[in-house]
Design a protein around this motif. Structure first.
Motif, PDB file in Angstrom:
ATOM      1  N   ASP A 215       0.827  -1.214   0.000  1.00  0.00           N
ATOM      2  CA  ASP A 215       0.000   0.000   0.000  1.00  0.00           C
ATOM      3  C   ASP A 215       0.860   1.262   0.000  1.00  0.00           C
ATOM      4  O   ASP A 215       0.462   2.291  -0.551  1.00  0.00           O
ATOM      5  CB  ASP A 215      -0.902   0.047   1.237  1.00  0.00           C
ATOM      6  N   PHE A 216       2.024   1.191   0.628  1.00  0.00           N
ATOM      7  CA  PHE A 216       2.853   2.390   0.755  1.00  0.00           C
ATOM      8  C   PHE A 216       3.554   2.780  -0.541  1.00  0.00           C
ATOM      9  O   PHE A 216       4.147   3.846  -0.622  1.00  0.00           O
ATOM     10  CB  PHE A 216       3.849   2.222   1.907  1.00  0.00           C
TER      11      PHE A 216
ATOM     12  N   ARG B  63      -0.159  15.081  10.427  1.00  0.00           N
ATOM     13  CA  ARG B  63      -0.763  14.386  11.560  1.00  0.00           C
ATOM     14  C   ARG B  63       0.174  13.367  12.200  1.00  0.00           C
ATOM     15  O   ARG B  63       0.082  13.107  13.385  1.00  0.00           O
ATOM     16  CB  ARG B  63      -2.104  13.774  11.216  1.00  0.00           C
ATOM     17  N   LEU B  64       1.095  12.780  11.430  1.00  0.00           N
ATOM     18  CA  LEU B  64       2.060  11.861  12.029  1.00  0.00           C
ATOM     19  C   LEU B  64       3.297  12.602  12.520  1.00  0.00           C
ATOM     20  O   LEU B  64       3.911  12.210  13.499  1.00  0.00           O
ATOM     21  CB  LEU B  64       2.483  10.784  11.031  1.00  0.00           C
ATOM     22  N   ARG B  65       3.657  13.678  11.849  1.00  0.00           N
ATOM     23  CA  ARG B  65       4.850  14.436  12.237  1.00  0.00           C
ATOM     24  C   ARG B  65       4.676  14.999  13.649  1.00  0.00           C
ATOM     25  O   ARG B  65       5.591  15.055  14.437  1.00  0.00           O
ATOM     26  CB  ARG B  65       5.117  15.549  11.239  1.00  0.00           C
ATOM     27  N   MET B  66       3.428  15.389  13.993  1.00  0.00           N
ATOM     28  CA  MET B  66       3.170  15.941  15.322  1.00  0.00           C
ATOM     29  C   MET B  66       3.441  14.926  16.421  1.00  0.00           C
ATOM     30  O   MET B  66       3.775  15.278  17.532  1.00  0.00           O
ATOM     31  CB  MET B  66       1.719  16.414  15.424  1.00  0.00           C
ATOM     32  N   ALA B  67       3.289  13.622  16.074  1.00  0.00           N
ATOM     33  CA  ALA B  67       3.503  12.592  17.078  1.00  0.00           C
ATOM     34  C   ALA B  67       4.985  12.334  17.321  1.00  0.00           C
ATOM     35  O   ALA B  67       5.338  11.679  18.292  1.00  0.00           O
ATOM     36  CB  ALA B  67       2.805  11.297  16.661  1.00  0.00           C
ATOM     37  N   GLY B  68       5.860  12.809  16.435  1.00  0.00           N
ATOM     38  CA  GLY B  68       7.282  12.485  16.544  1.00  0.00           C
ATOM     39  C   GLY B  68       8.049  13.322  17.490  1.00  0.00           C
ATOM     40  O   GLY B  68       7.715  14.220  18.133  1.00  0.00           O
TER      41      GLY B  68
ATOM     42  N   ALA C  71       7.132   9.460   3.135  1.00  0.00           N
ATOM     43  CA  ALA C  71       6.162  10.518   2.840  1.00  0.00           C
ATOM     44  C   ALA C  71       5.061  10.551   3.896  1.00  0.00           C
ATOM     45  O   ALA C  71       4.645  11.632   4.340  1.00  0.00           O
ATOM     46  CB  ALA C  71       5.569  10.319   1.442  1.00  0.00           C
ATOM     47  N   GLU C  72       4.572   9.385   4.311  1.00  0.00           N
ATOM     48  CA  GLU C  72       3.533   9.343   5.346  1.00  0.00           C
ATOM     49  C   GLU C  72       4.057   9.860   6.680  1.00  0.00           C
ATOM     50  O   GLU C  72       3.334  10.535   7.411  1.00  0.00           O
ATOM     51  CB  GLU C  72       2.976   7.925   5.509  1.00  0.00           C
ATOM     52  N   LEU C  73       5.303   9.538   6.979  1.00  0.00           N
ATOM     53  CA  LEU C  73       5.876   9.998   8.241  1.00  0.00           C
ATOM     54  C   LEU C  73       6.037  11.510   8.277  1.00  0.00           C
ATOM     55  O   LEU C  73       6.117  12.106   9.352  1.00  0.00           O
ATOM     56  CB  LEU C  73       7.220   9.304   8.497  1.00  0.00           C
ATOM     57  N   LEU C  74       6.071  12.147   7.103  1.00  0.00           N
ATOM     58  CA  LEU C  74       6.181  13.607   7.026  1.00  0.00           C
ATOM     59  C   LEU C  74       4.826  14.298   7.009  1.00  0.00           C
ATOM     60  O   LEU C  74       4.767  15.521   7.090  1.00  0.00           O
ATOM     61  CB  LEU C  74       6.994  14.007   5.789  1.00  0.00           C
TER      62      LEU C  74
ATOM     63  N   ARG D  88       3.027   5.939  14.380  1.00  0.00           N
ATOM     64  CA  ARG D  88       4.223   6.581  13.819  1.00  0.00           C
ATOM     65  C   ARG D  88       5.479   5.765  14.132  1.00  0.00           C
ATOM     66  O   ARG D  88       6.303   5.529  13.254  1.00  0.00           O
ATOM     67  CB  ARG D  88       4.385   7.995  14.379  1.00  0.00           C
ATOM     68  N   ASN D  89       5.627   5.335  15.371  1.00  0.00           N
ATOM     69  CA  ASN D  89       6.806   4.569  15.752  1.00  0.00           C
ATOM     70  C   ASN D  89       6.887   3.245  15.000  1.00  0.00           C
ATOM     71  O   ASN D  89       7.980   2.821  14.601  1.00  0.00           O
ATOM     72  CB  ASN D  89       6.824   4.326  17.263  1.00  0.00           C
ATOM     73  N   ARG D  90       5.753   2.603  14.813  1.00  0.00           N
ATOM     74  CA  ARG D  90       5.737   1.336  14.071  1.00  0.00           C
ATOM     75  C   ARG D  90       6.206   1.567  12.636  1.00  0.00           C
ATOM     76  O   ARG D  90       7.060   0.843  12.126  1.00  0.00           O
ATOM     77  CB  ARG D  90       4.314   0.751  14.093  1.00  0.00           C
ATOM     78  N   LEU D  91       5.655   2.570  11.972  1.00  0.00           N
ATOM     79  CA  LEU D  91       6.026   2.846  10.579  1.00  0.00           C
ATOM     80  C   LEU D  91       7.470   3.327  10.471  1.00  0.00           C
ATOM     81  O   LEU D  91       8.181   2.948   9.533  1.00  0.00           O
ATOM     82  CB  LEU D  91       5.064   3.858   9.960  1.00  0.00           C
ATOM     83  N   ALA D  92       7.917   4.137  11.409  1.00  0.00           N
ATOM     84  CA  ALA D  92       9.303   4.619  11.381  1.00  0.00           C
ATOM     85  C   ALA D  92      10.273   3.454  11.552  1.00  0.00           C
ATOM     86  O   ALA D  92      11.311   3.391  10.879  1.00  0.00           O
ATOM     87  CB  ALA D  92       9.524   5.675  12.468  1.00  0.00           C
ATOM     88  N   GLY D  93       9.941   2.521  12.428  1.00  0.00           N
ATOM     89  CA  GLY D  93      10.792   1.348  12.616  1.00  0.00           C
ATOM     90  C   GLY D  93      10.861   0.489  11.363  1.00  0.00           C
ATOM     91  O   GLY D  93      11.935   0.009  10.983  1.00  0.00           O
ATOM     92  N   ILE D  94       9.725   0.297  10.717  1.00  0.00           N
ATOM     93  CA  ILE D  94       9.706  -0.478   9.470  1.00  0.00           C
ATOM     94  C   ILE D  94      10.539   0.227   8.406  1.00  0.00           C
ATOM     95  O   ILE D  94      11.330  -0.404   7.707  1.00  0.00           O
ATOM     96  CB  ILE D  94       8.262  -0.715   8.995  1.00  0.00           C
TER      97      ILE D  94
END
Length: 196
Positions: free
Chosen positions: A114-115, A191-196, A185-188, A149-155
């Motif tokens: 999907d990504f 809504r996800l960037r605020m969680a980082g 791109a999703e991590l940026l 966010r942490n799950r996707l960043a780790g992957i």
């Protein structure tokens, strides 16, 4: 649900898997509909030849999603329901424990496909966030967002390291490059960037 790729539909193992997936009402991302989505990706995105072990691995990959080692639990869930061991299916499922590109990457590619596409990665993220909200309704929204966010960043980090290690086919490398770009791109996204 006709996936057009699976040959396990309407079998006992299919029905057992459906019951396992439907046991937890909070499943949104890890729902039984995702099995058809992954079968469709096998047929239409990657054009994988039919392989019974891959079919079994797709079906069982998220049969278990809670506990200390849910991926291992899913592999064991499948093993207990087969007349004979299927080491290829087990290895495929276990490859998604850490999502590091190595040998047989088919299930990793399907799980993360999907990504590679803007529309589907946004939907994937939405489903992940909806599942976190359904599973942890009393938790803080920022906490739920941070978990995703942490799950996707780790992957993303593990894919990046796997790509730098070499040994991948050109086809796998190209697919992982697209997936990694989509994850980053999703991590940026705000809504996800605020969680980082």
């Amino acid at each position: 649900m006709n996936t057009g790729w699976s040959r396990l539909e309407k079998t006992a193992i299919w029905n057992m898997a459906r019951r396992a997936y439907e046991r937890e009402a909070w499943r949104v991302h890890h729902s039984f509909e995702r099995v058809a989505h992954l079968h469709s990706a096998a047929a239409n995105i990657f054009r994988f030849d039919y392989d019974r072990s891959l079919d079994r691995a797709i079906l069982a990959r998220s049969a278990i999603v809670v506990g200390e080692a849910p991926v291992r639990g899913s592999a064991e869930w499948l093993a207990c329901r087969l007349p004979r061991p299927d080491p290829v299916a087990t290895a495929l499922i276990r490859s998604t424990e850490d999502f590091v590109p190595t040998g047989d990457n088919r299930l990793i590619l399907l799980e993360l496909s999907d990504f590679a596409f803007r529309e589907s990665r946004a939907r994937n993220l939405d489903l992940r966030l909806q599942e976190m909200e359904a599973r942890f309704p009393d938790a803080d929204g920022d906490w739920r967002m941070e978990q995703v966010r942490n799950r996707l960043a780790g992957i993303a980090d593990r894919i990046d390291r796997g790509l730098s290690g070499g040994g991948l086919s050109k086809q796998d490398r190209d697919a992982f490059d697209l997936i990694l770009g989509g994850l980053l791109a999703e991590l940026l996204r705000p809504r996800l960037r605020m969680a980082g």
